[in-house]
Write a protein that holds these residues in place. Sequence first.
Motif, PDB file in Angstrom:
ATOM      1  N   ARG A 259       0.839  -1.204   0.000  1.00  0.00           N
ATOM      2  CA  ARG A 259       0.000   0.000   0.000  1.00  0.00           C
ATOM      3  C   ARG A 259       0.871   1.250   0.000  1.00  0.00           C
ATOM      4  O   ARG A 259       0.585   2.221  -0.724  1.00  0.00           O
ATOM      5  N   GLU A 260       1.927   1.257   0.789  1.00  0.00           N
ATOM      6  CA  GLU A 260       2.822   2.418   0.818  1.00  0.00           C
ATOM      7  C   GLU A 260       3.485   2.638  -0.533  1.00  0.00           C
ATOM      8  O   GLU A 260       3.629   3.772  -0.996  1.00  0.00           O
TER       9      GLU A 260
ATOM     10  N   ASP B 248       0.820   4.040  -2.900  1.00  0.00           N
ATOM     11  CA  ASP B 248       0.565   5.445  -2.550  1.00  0.00           C
ATOM     12  C   ASP B 248       1.683   6.336  -3.085  1.00  0.00           C
ATOM     13  O   ASP B 248       1.416   7.389  -3.693  1.00  0.00           O
ATOM     14  N   GLU B 249       2.922   5.924  -2.867  1.00  0.00           N
ATOM     15  CA  GLU B 249       4.053   6.743  -3.317  1.00  0.00           C
ATOM     16  C   GLU B 249       4.068   6.872  -4.835  1.00  0.00           C
ATOM     17  O   GLU B 249       4.244   7.964  -5.379  1.00  0.00           O
TER      18      GLU B 249
ATOM     19  N   THR C  86       1.614   6.530  -6.979  1.00  0.00           N
ATOM     20  CA  THR C  86       0.476   7.336  -7.424  1.00  0.00           C
ATOM     21  C   THR C  86       0.720   8.815  -7.150  1.00  0.00           C
ATOM     22  O   THR C  86       0.511   9.670  -8.027  1.00  0.00           O
ATOM     23  N   ASN C  87       1.178   9.136  -5.951  1.00  0.00           N
ATOM     24  CA  ASN C  87       1.421  10.538  -5.599  1.00  0.00           C
ATOM     25  C   ASN C  87       2.501  11.159  -6.479  1.00  0.00           C
ATOM     26  O   ASN C  87       2.399  12.340  -6.845  1.00  0.00           O
TER      27      ASN C  87
ATOM     28  N   THR D 140      -5.883  10.376  -5.348  1.00  0.00           N
ATOM     29  CA  THR D 140      -5.124   9.583  -4.382  1.00  0.00           C
ATOM     30  C   THR D 140      -5.789   8.224  -4.238  1.00  0.00           C
ATOM     31  O   THR D 140      -6.984   8.059  -4.530  1.00  0.00           O
ATOM     32  N   VAL D 141      -5.023   7.258  -3.791  1.00  0.00           N
ATOM     33  CA  VAL D 141      -5.550   5.904  -3.617  1.00  0.00           C
ATOM     34  C   VAL D 141      -6.735   5.920  -2.662  1.00  0.00           C
ATOM     35  O   VAL D 141      -7.716   5.194  -2.854  1.00  0.00           O
ATOM     36  N   SER D 142      -6.687   6.771  -1.663  1.00  0.00           N
ATOM     37  CA  SER D 142      -7.783   6.831  -0.685  1.00  0.00           C
ATOM     38  C   SER D 142      -9.075   7.396  -1.282  1.00  0.00           C
ATOM     39  O   SER D 142     -10.124   7.342  -0.632  1.00  0.00           O
TER      40      SER D 142
ATOM     41  N   GLU E 296     -12.425   1.882   0.346  1.00  0.00           N
ATOM     42  CA  GLU E 296     -11.399   1.119   1.067  1.00  0.00           C
ATOM     43  C   GLU E 296     -11.526  -0.384   0.836  1.00  0.00           C
ATOM     44  O   GLU E 296     -10.514  -1.077   0.713  1.00  0.00           O
TER      45      GLU E 296
ATOM     46  N   ILE F 183      -9.948  -1.154  -2.535  1.00  0.00           N
ATOM     47  CA  ILE F 183      -8.484  -1.119  -2.462  1.00  0.00           C
ATOM     48  C   ILE F 183      -7.963  -2.365  -1.750  1.00  0.00           C
ATOM     49  O   ILE F 183      -6.982  -2.980  -2.180  1.00  0.00           O
TER      50      ILE F 183
END
Length: 200
Positions: A118-119, A122-123, A125-126, A137-139, A143, A146
């Motif tokens: 997940r980290e 997230d990185e 994607t950001n 953002t993934v969020s 949930e 995901i």
Amino acid sequence: MFREERLDVLHDLITAHPLATLITAGGDGLIANLIPFTLHVGREHGILRAHLARRNKQLDALREGAEALVVFQGPECYVTPSWYPSKAENGKVVPTWNFAMVQVRGRPQVFDDVTWVREQIDEMTNNHERHREHPWTVSDAPEDFIAAQLKAIVGIEIPISSIEGKWKVSQNRMPVDRQGVIDGLRAEQVCPSMLAAMEG
């Protein structure tokens, strides 16, 4: 002549062109896949991180821990001899290809840890969304959706044991021919990324 050894230049190409060819050799022979990577510069040469589908056949080779090769392709462009002013002098010119690329080698580690994956997602994607007016953002996704996606993928990390680059941008030609390539790229409005690399 074409070898590039400056680590910051090599890292810049990886960051600018993160979709790379991951090549492994395992029980099923040679396997290659296009995988988007993120670069971490905390070690001597850096660390590559990515994720791939749990069903990907390359995962077996990655789990074996044999050395992997990752090839990042930067700007590239066909170069016509017609752009060389020296063509008029003796005609002894041929077509070629200008390009920039980085090869990375290292022993991969596989991460089945959902938090790690997940980290990494997230990185990644950001990194690609941050310049947008309204970054996704993934969020932003539900949930539970995901969570289901994360179950289908695993993470990989490749500490870079060796890194080398090759920049072929007409530096082997006389200055007048190199300028001819720049002028040709500009006039024909082709390969803007190669034009930027040659002018930079």
